[in-house]
Design a protein around this motif. Structure first.
Motif, short mmCIF file in Angstrom:
data_model
loop_
_atom_site.label_atom_id
_atom_site.label_comp_id
_atom_site.label_asym_id
_atom_site.label_seq_id
_atom_site.Cartn_x
_atom_site.Cartn_y
_atom_site.Cartn_z
N LYS A 129 0.85 -1.18 0.00
CA LYS A 129 0.00 0.00 0.00
C LYS A 129 0.89 1.24 0.00
O LYS A 129 1.81 1.34 0.82
N PRO A 130 0.66 2.19 -0.92
CA PRO A 130 1.51 3.39 -0.97
C PRO A 130 1.40 4.21 0.32
O PRO A 130 0.38 4.20 1.00
N ARG A 131 2.47 4.92 0.64
CA ARG A 131 2.46 5.83 1.78
C ARG A 131 2.15 7.25 1.31
O ARG A 131 2.51 7.65 0.21
N THR A 132 1.50 8.00 2.19
CA THR A 132 1.26 9.41 1.93
C THR A 132 2.43 10.21 2.47
O THR A 132 2.79 10.07 3.64
N VAL A 133 3.03 11.02 1.63
CA VAL A 133 4.16 11.85 2.04
C VAL A 133 3.92 13.29 1.58
O VAL A 133 3.71 13.53 0.39
N VAL A 134 3.93 14.22 2.52
CA VAL A 134 3.78 15.64 2.20
C VAL A 134 5.18 16.25 2.16
O VAL A 134 5.97 16.06 3.08
N SER A 135 5.48 16.97 1.09
CA SER A 135 6.81 17.57 0.94
C SER A 135 6.71 18.99 0.41
O SER A 135 5.78 19.32 -0.33
N GLY A 136 7.67 19.82 0.79
CA GLY A 136 7.66 21.22 0.38
C GLY A 136 8.39 21.47 -0.92
O GLY A 136 9.32 22.28 -0.97
N ILE A 137 7.98 20.80 -1.98
CA ILE A 137 8.69 20.90 -3.25
C ILE A 137 7.83 21.45 -4.38
O ILE A 137 8.24 21.45 -5.53
N ALA A 138 6.64 21.97 -4.06
CA ALA A 138 5.71 22.39 -5.10
C ALA A 138 6.22 23.56 -5.94
O ALA A 138 5.79 23.75 -7.07
N LYS A 139 7.15 24.36 -5.39
CA LYS A 139 7.71 25.47 -6.17
C LYS A 139 8.70 24.99 -7.22
O LYS A 139 9.05 25.73 -8.14
N TYR A 140 9.15 23.75 -7.08
CA TYR A 140 10.18 23.22 -7.97
C TYR A 140 9.67 22.10 -8.87
O TYR A 140 10.27 21.83 -9.92
N TYR A 141 8.61 21.44 -8.45
CA TYR A 141 8.07 20.33 -9.22
C TYR A 141 6.55 20.41 -9.30
O TYR A 141 5.88 20.61 -8.27
N ALA A 142 6.02 20.24 -10.50
CA ALA A 142 4.58 20.10 -10.67
C ALA A 142 4.22 18.66 -10.33
O ALA A 142 5.03 17.75 -10.55
N PRO A 143 3.02 18.42 -9.80
CA PRO A 143 2.65 17.04 -9.43
C PRO A 143 2.83 16.04 -10.57
O PRO A 143 3.36 14.95 -10.35
N GLU A 144 2.45 16.44 -11.77
CA GLU A 144 2.55 15.50 -12.90
C GLU A 144 3.98 15.19 -13.28
O GLU A 144 4.26 14.16 -13.91
N ASP A 145 4.91 16.08 -12.90
CA ASP A 145 6.32 15.86 -13.25
C ASP A 145 6.99 14.77 -12.43
O ASP A 145 8.02 14.22 -12.84
N ILE A 146 6.45 14.49 -11.23
CA ILE A 146 7.13 13.50 -10.38
C ILE A 146 6.42 12.15 -10.35
O ILE A 146 6.96 11.19 -9.80
N ILE A 147 5.23 12.06 -10.95
CA ILE A 147 4.54 10.77 -11.00
C ILE A 147 5.37 9.81 -11.85
O ILE A 147 5.76 10.12 -12.97
N GLY A 148 5.68 8.65 -11.29
CA GLY A 148 6.52 7.66 -11.96
C GLY A 148 7.98 7.79 -11.62
O GLY A 148 8.78 6.90 -11.89
N THR A 182 16.54 20.10 -5.65
CA THR A 182 16.35 18.98 -6.58
C THR A 182 16.16 17.69 -5.80
O THR A 182 16.78 17.49 -4.74
N LEU A 183 15.32 16.82 -6.29
CA LEU A 183 15.07 15.53 -5.65
C LEU A 183 16.29 14.62 -5.80
O LEU A 183 16.98 14.65 -6.82
N ILE A 184 16.55 13.82 -4.78
CA ILE A 184 17.59 12.79 -4.85
C ILE A 184 16.95 11.55 -5.44
O ILE A 184 15.96 11.03 -4.92
N THR A 185 17.50 11.07 -6.56
CA THR A 185 16.91 9.92 -7.25
C THR A 185 17.99 8.89 -7.58
O THR A 185 19.16 9.24 -7.74
N PRO A 186 17.62 7.60 -7.70
CA PRO A 186 18.60 6.58 -8.11
C PRO A 186 19.05 6.85 -9.55
O PRO A 186 18.29 7.40 -10.35
N SER A 187 20.28 6.48 -9.86
CA SER A 187 20.80 6.73 -11.22
C SER A 187 20.15 5.81 -12.25
O SER A 187 20.14 6.11 -13.43
#
Length: 197
Positions: A129-148, A182-187
């Motif tokens: 089951k996915p977790r709900t996480v609230v983060s203060g990144i809306a000024k840098y990322y649109a919701p649709e940009d981080i899905i996936g 910027t988000l930290i992501t796996p390479s």
């Protein structure tokens, strides 16, 4: 009483409780155990309120004196910062091992209403089951940009309510001196829930 016996004694005195049987945990199990007609006494404050102006003046005085020392070697941390060196307190491996970092995949995200900074994301950490996480990144990322997108999540952070939403983790980001984030992501892609070591 086990942790603050002196304070507990003051409370009992203020409530007019003298009977030892009424001062233990067993007395809490029965409603109405205190006899009617007891006198409540107004006492001194149990915990003195801090004078915020006084505290701020003391902090300003410490900052002005330059008495900002490193925990271990007494070096002035501000001098290091002036030379462009970032100094932080060291931790040991046991401290680091307490943090559970996991790779999560963002399966949904939306802006939190009436805010311009917060995104509420559903992040798959491989738990079914996915977790709900609230983060203060809306000024840098649109919701649709981080899905996936895959992100790094502090998975064992104590849940906290933000704008009425229970946030069950924290997304890791990097920020520079100009405030860019910027988000930290796996390479490369990896299974959701993978441990970060």
């Amino acid at each position: 009483q086990a942790f603050m016996p002196g304070t507990a004694a003051k409370i009992l005195t203020s409530l007019g409780i003298k009977d030892g049987e009424l001062s233990g945990f067993a007395s809490l199990k029965k409603w109405g155990a205190m006899p009617a007609g007891g006198k409540v006494v107004k006492g001194e404050p149990l915990f003195a309120r801090l004078d915020i102006n006084k505290e701020l003046k003391e902090l300003d005085a410490i900052a002005a004196s330059g008495d900002v020392k490193g925990a271990d070697n007494g070096e002035d941390k501000r001098a290091d910062k002036a030379e462009g060196v970032i100094t932080v307190d060291s931790i040991n491996i046991e401290d680091f091992e307490k943090i559970d970092l996991r790779v999560g995949t963002v399966v949904d995200s939306k802006r939190v209403e009436k805010t311009d900074k917060l995104l509420c994301s559903q992040i798959d950490l491989g738990e079914g089951k996915p977790r709900t996480v609230v983060s203060g990144i809306a000024k840098y990322y649109a919701p649709e940009d981080i899905i996936g997108k895959q992100v790094i999540v502090v998975a064992n952070l104590k849940p906290v309510k933000l704008r009425g939403i229970l946030s069950e983790g924290m997304v890791l980001c990097a920020s520079d001196a100009e405030g860019n984030l910027t988000l930290i992501t796996p390479s490369k892609g990896i299974a959701s829930g993978s441990e970060v070591r």
